[in-house]
Structures are given as structure tokens and as C-alpha cells.
Design an enzyme around this catalytic site. Structure first.
Site, mmCIF file in Angstrom:
data_model
loop_
_atom_site.group_PDB
_atom_site.id
_atom_site.type_symbol
_atom_site.label_atom_id
_atom_site.label_comp_id
_atom_site.label_asym_id
_atom_site.label_seq_id
_atom_site.Cartn_x
_atom_site.Cartn_y
_atom_site.Cartn_z
ATOM 1 N N HIS A 54 0.850 -1.192 0.000
ATOM 2 C CA HIS A 54 0.000 0.000 0.000
ATOM 3 C C HIS A 54 0.889 1.247 0.000
ATOM 4 O O HIS A 54 2.098 1.164 0.212
ATOM 5 C CB HIS A 54 -0.929 0.011 1.226
ATOM 6 C CG HIS A 54 -0.217 0.031 2.529
ATOM 7 N ND1 HIS A 54 -0.087 -1.068 3.340
ATOM 8 C CD2 HIS A 54 0.456 1.031 3.170
ATOM 9 C CE1 HIS A 54 0.608 -0.755 4.412
ATOM 10 N NE2 HIS A 54 0.950 0.515 4.328
HETATM 11 C C1 T46 Z 1 2.971 0.943 7.003
HETATM 12 C C2 T46 Z 1 3.771 -0.283 7.301
HETATM 13 C C3 T46 Z 1 5.232 -0.003 7.490
HETATM 14 C C4 T46 Z 1 -4.159 -0.451 13.698
HETATM 15 O O1 T46 Z 1 -5.207 -0.763 14.309
HETATM 16 N N1 T46 Z 1 -3.493 0.700 14.015
HETATM 17 C C5 T46 Z 1 -2.358 1.077 13.386
HETATM 18 O O2 T46 Z 1 -1.791 2.132 13.730
HETATM 19 C C6 T46 Z 1 -1.860 0.251 12.325
HETATM 20 C C7 T46 Z 1 -0.604 0.656 11.567
HETATM 21 C C8 T46 Z 1 -2.537 -0.888 12.001
HETATM 22 N N2 T46 Z 1 -3.655 -1.240 12.689
HETATM 23 C C9 T46 Z 1 -4.330 -2.511 12.375
HETATM 24 C C10 T46 Z 1 -4.956 -2.594 10.990
HETATM 25 C C11 T46 Z 1 -4.851 -4.067 10.657
HETATM 26 O O3 T46 Z 1 -5.968 -4.749 11.200
HETATM 27 O O4 T46 Z 1 -3.350 -3.546 12.423
HETATM 28 C C12 T46 Z 1 -3.599 -4.529 11.421
HETATM 29 C C13 T46 Z 1 -2.388 -4.720 10.513
HETATM 30 O O5 T46 Z 1 -2.172 -3.509 9.769
HETATM 31 P P1 T46 Z 1 -1.642 -3.515 8.261
HETATM 32 O O6 T46 Z 1 -2.173 -4.677 7.542
HETATM 33 O O7 T46 Z 1 -1.901 -2.169 7.676
HETATM 34 O O8 T46 Z 1 -0.053 -3.717 8.498
HETATM 35 P P2 T46 Z 1 1.159 -3.675 7.451
HETATM 36 O O9 T46 Z 1 2.282 -4.354 8.118
HETATM 37 O O10 T46 Z 1 0.753 -4.144 6.108
HETATM 38 O O11 T46 Z 1 1.489 -2.092 7.308
HETATM 39 C C14 T46 Z 1 1.880 -1.320 8.431
HETATM 40 C C15 T46 Z 1 1.136 0.030 8.449
HETATM 41 O O12 T46 Z 1 -0.276 -0.200 8.359
HETATM 42 C C16 T46 Z 1 1.522 0.935 7.310
HETATM 43 O O13 T46 Z 1 1.067 2.249 7.554
HETATM 44 O O14 T46 Z 1 3.477 1.872 6.391
HETATM 45 O O15 T46 Z 1 3.285 -1.056 8.403
#
Ligand code: T46
Length: 142
Positions: A54
Site C-alpha cells: 500500500h
Molecule cells: C505501514 C507499514 C510499514 C491499527 O489498528 N493501528 C495502526 O496504527 C496500524 C498501523 C494498524 N492497525 C491494524 C490494521 C490491521 O488490522 O493492524 C492490522 C495490521 O495492519 P496492516 O495490515 O496495515 O499492516 P502492514 O504491516 O501491512 O502495514 C503497516 C502500516 O499499516 C503501514 O502504515 O506503512 O506497516
């Protein structure tokens, strides 16, 4: 909606070590170029998993592998670059409109992320074609 073009840079942090061990301090708008509104960390990532896929419309972040290592693949729509984060004194700043994928996490990797905004699911661009369209008017990352 207007967007600024994507940008990334490495930031070197100072370790204030002594004979007891090390301490790395990070203050908003001192060691990193923004005020910190949110802190999260990725840990226990399973072997072979690729995270991210993303970009953000308007978010500044600094990623630091405080333990272990991982690889960060970045793409501003024109140029791509990969970084191996393996030092707890090195931060990778990623601003808005940069597609990111994180992979090759070592089993002990703890990827710390400092962000300048609170969590907002509507800030995410999860469709690569939409990202390419948004960045098509911008020039290469410099
Ligand atoms: C990024 C990379 C480096 C939350 O509830 N609060 C938060 O602040 C974040 C970041 C995520 N979440 C929840 C949303 C999803 O249910 O945690 C779960 C995993 O998040 P996500 O799939 O977005 O994680 P990554 O590892 O794909 O990405 C994350 C960050 O979302 C993103 O901003 O730059 O790490």
C-alpha cells in the site's frame, strides 16, 4: 485532492552507549523531522510473509529495525529502491505516496514505526493501479 510526490531518505541516529550498554533517543522534530503522533511495531512476522502492499495519501513515517533485519521495497511510481534495515541506529523515513512492501523479516525482527498522524484507514491506497494513476503526474524521486 492534492498530493505531494513521494520521498524517502535514511536517517542516522546516535547511540549514547557506555559500558552498561546502548541507548538511542528519538525526539519528534529533533532526531526525526516531524512530531510523533503514533508508535507501532511489527514483530513475530512469519517466514516468507510480505507485508505492506500500500501507499499513504498523507503520512510521514520513520521505520527502524530495532532488532533483527528486514527488507523494505519502495516505489514512488517512477523509481524503485530496496533497503535492508539491520541496524537499530538507522531510520528509513517514508513520506506520502510511496508504495511499500516489507519482506525477508528475520525471526527476531522488531520493526518500530514512528508516524506523524494517528491511524486512519481512509489514508491507505491499496490498489497499485490507483497509486500509479495518482503518481503519473510526478517526476522521479530525487
Ligand atoms: C505501514 C507499514 C510499514 C491499527 O489498528 N493501528 C495502526 O496504527 C496500524 C498501523 C494498524 N492497525 C491494524 C490494521 C490491521 O488490522 O493492524 C492490522 C495490521 O495492519 P496492516 O495490515 O496495515 O499492516 P502492514 O504491516 O501491512 O502495514 C503497516 C502500516 O499499516 C503501514 O502504515 O506503512 O506497516
Amino acid at each position: 485532492m492534492s498530493h505531494k510526490k513521494g520521498h524517502w531518505e535514511l536517517i542516522e541516529l546516535t547511540s549514547r552507549g557506555d559500558d552498561r550498554g546502548e541507548l538511542v533517543a528519538i525526539q519528534g522534530s529533533v532526531e526525526i523531522p516531524f512530531d510523533i503522533k503514533r508508535v507501532y511495531y511489527l514483530t513475530k512476522t512469519l517466514e516468507g510473509v510480505v507485508r505492506g502492499h500500500h501507499a499513504h495519501k498523507d503520512l510521514d513515517q520513520v521505520l527502524i529495525s530495532v532488532s533483527g533485519s528486514c527488507v523494505i521495497h519502495l516505489d514512488d511510481g517512477h523509481s524503485k529502491q530496496e533497503f535492508i534495515l539491520s541496524r537499530h541506529t538507522q531510520g528509513l523515513r517514508i513520506s506520502n505516496l510511496v508504495w511499500r512492501e516489507m519482506h525477508r523479516f528475520s525471526p527476531d525482527c522488531v520493526l518500530l514505526v514512528l508516524a506523524n498522524k494517528r491511524y486512519d484507514p481512509s489514508d491507505y491506497i491499496r490498489d497499485y493501479q490507483e497509486f500509479k494513476t495518482l503518481t503519473s503526474g510526478f517526476h522521479k524521486n530525487v
